[in-house]
Design an enzyme around this catalytic site. Structure first.
Site, mmCIF file in Angstrom:
data_model
loop_
_atom_site.group_PDB
_atom_site.id
_atom_site.type_symbol
_atom_site.label_atom_id
_atom_site.label_comp_id
_atom_site.label_asym_id
_atom_site.label_seq_id
_atom_site.Cartn_x
_atom_site.Cartn_y
_atom_site.Cartn_z
ATOM 1 N N VAL A 102 0.868 -1.226 0.032
ATOM 2 C CA VAL A 102 -0.175 0.036 0.106
ATOM 3 C C VAL A 102 0.863 1.360 -0.099
ATOM 4 O O VAL A 102 1.915 1.251 0.637
ATOM 5 C CB VAL A 102 -1.004 -0.150 1.139
ATOM 6 C CG1 VAL A 102 -1.829 1.230 1.322
ATOM 7 C CG2 VAL A 102 -1.715 -1.289 1.194
ATOM 8 N N ALA A 104 2.845 2.680 -2.066
ATOM 9 C CA ALA A 104 4.261 2.495 -2.574
ATOM 10 C C ALA A 104 4.591 2.504 -4.005
ATOM 11 O O ALA A 104 5.352 2.234 -4.621
ATOM 12 C CB ALA A 104 4.467 0.993 -2.080
ATOM 13 N N GLY A 105 3.343 3.430 -4.779
ATOM 14 C CA GLY A 105 3.488 3.431 -6.128
ATOM 15 C C GLY A 105 3.344 2.401 -7.034
ATOM 16 O O GLY A 105 3.426 2.227 -8.085
ATOM 17 N N LEU A 106 2.798 1.153 -6.499
ATOM 18 C CA LEU A 106 2.481 0.023 -7.428
ATOM 19 C C LEU A 106 0.999 -0.238 -7.671
ATOM 20 O O LEU A 106 0.537 -1.259 -8.076
ATOM 21 C CB LEU A 106 3.041 -1.064 -6.720
ATOM 22 C CG LEU A 106 4.464 -1.567 -6.511
ATOM 23 C CD1 LEU A 106 5.042 -2.531 -5.967
ATOM 24 C CD2 LEU A 106 5.266 -1.050 -8.108
ATOM 25 N N GLY A 107 0.425 1.006 -7.402
ATOM 26 C CA GLY A 107 -1.239 0.795 -7.716
ATOM 27 C C GLY A 107 -2.142 -0.011 -6.944
ATOM 28 O O GLY A 107 -3.242 -0.326 -7.710
ATOM 29 N N SER A 108 -1.952 -0.309 -5.680
ATOM 30 C CA SER A 108 -2.542 -1.170 -5.121
ATOM 31 C C SER A 108 -4.218 -0.621 -4.768
ATOM 32 O O SER A 108 -4.976 -1.460 -4.878
ATOM 33 C CB SER A 108 -2.086 -1.288 -3.528
ATOM 34 O OG SER A 108 -2.619 0.025 -2.725
ATOM 35 N N ASP A 152 -3.103 4.592 -13.760
ATOM 36 C CA ASP A 152 -3.006 3.507 -12.678
ATOM 37 C C ASP A 152 -4.285 2.611 -13.084
ATOM 38 O O ASP A 152 -4.295 1.439 -13.529
ATOM 39 C CB ASP A 152 -3.197 3.680 -11.354
ATOM 40 C CG ASP A 152 -1.877 4.179 -10.707
ATOM 41 O OD1 ASP A 152 -1.032 4.595 -11.435
ATOM 42 O OD2 ASP A 152 -1.805 3.908 -9.336
#
Ligand code: PMV
Length: 317
Positions: A102, A104-108, A152
Site C-alpha cells: 500500500v 508504494a507506487g504500485l497501484g494497490s 493506474d
C-alpha cells in the site's frame, strides 16, 4: 451459489509519472507477481441487502453501510452498483486480499477497485466491460487524490504495457523484445496525494519552469516508446537517468530512493529511476539479461525492504 473470485495486478510507471497529470505521455506496465483479489460468497442467512466486507490486510471487518461514504472500499462497491443500475444486492460476503504494498507506487488502490468491480459485477451475473471497470477505479482514485491522471486504473484494468495520455484512447505498446526490471521498495510509505499535491503547489508558483520540465519528461516518454517498439530496450537506460533527474528536480525523490538508484547502477543496471508518486515507495532498475538477481541483492543490501523481478512483455493479463 459458488464463490466468485476476481483479481487485478499491480503496476509500474516506466516513464512519465507526475508529468502525466499535466497531459504529457507516460508509459506503464502491469506487475503480475503482485495482485489484489476479491472473493464474493452469497450469505443465504444474511439480511437482504447486507454486504459484509473483510480486508484482513488492513484489519477491516465491517458492514458496508457502516463505513464512511468516502471509504475507498465502500466507494468502489457503490460505484459498481450504480454502473450496474442495481439497487438491491443479495446478502453476501466480500473478502479482499492483496499482495501489492500500500502507498508504494504500485497501484494497490486501483487494483483493489478493479478486483471489486469485476467481482461484484460477475457475482450479480452482469460482468462489466473493461472500460467501465476502469472508470469505476478512476472514480475511487478521484476521491483520494483529486487529480489522478487515470494511468493506474488504465494499465491495471487492461493488464498490458501502455502508452498513456490523459483523456485519450489507450494505446497498447508493441514489445518485440521483452525486458526485465527489478523493483526495489524503499520501505517508506508515501501516499500519492501528498506528492501530487506538493508538485501542484510548486507548479502554481513557477508554471513556466514546471511546464518546461513536464514537456521534457513527455519527450523522454516518446523516445522510450520508440526504443521499446523498435526492440531496443537497452536504450532505455539513459532515458531512465534523465527522467529520474527531472523527478529529483521537481522534488519527489528522496535520499532512500536516490541511494537505491545508485546501488542498482553499481550492480550493473542499465538505468534506474523512482517509480510512481515518489517521496518513498518504489524505484525500478533495468536489468541486463541474467542480471536481475544481482541487482535485487544489491538493492536489499542497500536497504530495500522488498524486491520483485518482473518482465515487460507484449501481453500479460
Ligand atoms: O499511484 P502512484 O504512486 O504510482 O502514482 C501515480 C502516478 C502519478 O503520475 C504521480 C499520479 C497520477 O495520477 O498519474
Amino acid at each position: 451459489m459458488p464463490a466468485i473470485s476476481a483479481s487485478a495486478p499491480g503496476k509500474i510507471i516506466l516513464f512519465g509519472e507526475h508529468a502525466v497529470v499535466y497531459s504529457q505521455p507516460a508509459i506503464a506496465a502491469p506487475v503480475l507477481q503482485v495482485r489484489a483479489k476479491a472473493i464474493l460468497t452469497a450469505d443465504p442467512r444474511g439480511k437482504p441487502g447486507s454486504v459484509s466486507l473483510q480486508a484482513p490486510g488492513i484489519g477491516l471487518e465491517a458492514e458496508l453501510q457502516t463505513l464512511p461514504q468516502r471509504h475507498p472500499l465502500r466507494a468502489a462497491v457503490e460505484a459498481t452498483l450504480r454502473r450496474l443500475d442495481v439497487t438491491h444486492v443479495p446478502a453476501c460476503n466480500i473478502r479482499i486480499t492483496s499482495t501489492i504494498p500500500v502507498a508504494a507506487g504500485l497501484g494497490s488502490g486501483a487494483a483493489v477497485s478493479v478486483a471489486l468491480a469485476r467481482g461484484i459485477s460477475a457475482f450479480l451475473g452482469k460482468p462489466l466491460p473493461d472500460e467501465i471497470v476502469s472508470a469505476i477505479a478512476y472514480e475511487v482514485e478521484e476521491i483520494h487524490h483529486g487529480t489522478p491522471s487515470g494511468i493506474d486504473n488504465t494499465v491495471i484494468t487492461c493488464g498490458m504495457p501502455v502508452f498513456f495520455v490523459r483523456g485519450e484512447p489507450i494505446e497498447q505498446l508493441r514489445v518485440p523484445e521483452p525486458f526485465t526490471y527489478v523493483i526495489g521498495d524503499s520501505g517508506v510509505r508515501s501516499p500519492t496525494a501528498i506528492a501530487v499535491g506538493d508538485v501542484r503547489q510548486r507548479w502554481e508558483a513557477d508554471r513556466l519552469g514546471y511546464e518546461r520540465i513536464f514537456g521534457a519528461i513527455g519527450e523522454i516518454a516518446r523516445s522510450a516508446r520508440a526504443a521499446i517498439e523498435q526492440g531496443k530496450p537497452q536504450e532505455l537506460g539513459g532515458l531512465m537517468a534523465a527522467n529520474h533527474a527531472y523527478l529529483q528536480q521537481i522534488g519527489v525523490s528522496s535520499a532512500q530512493l536516490d541511494g537505491l538508484v545508485v546501488a542498482a547502477l553499481n550492480a550493473g543496471a542499465q538505468g534506474a529511476k523512482l517509480c510512481g508518486g515518489g517521496l518513498g515507495g518504489n524505484m525500478i532498475a533495468l536489468a541486463p539479461a541474467g542480471g536481475g538477481a544481482k541487482i535485487a541483492q544489491a538493492l536489499q543490501d542497500a536497504g530495500a525492504t522488498r524486491t520483485i523481478i518482473t518482465e515487460v512483455k507484449q501481453r500479460s493479463t
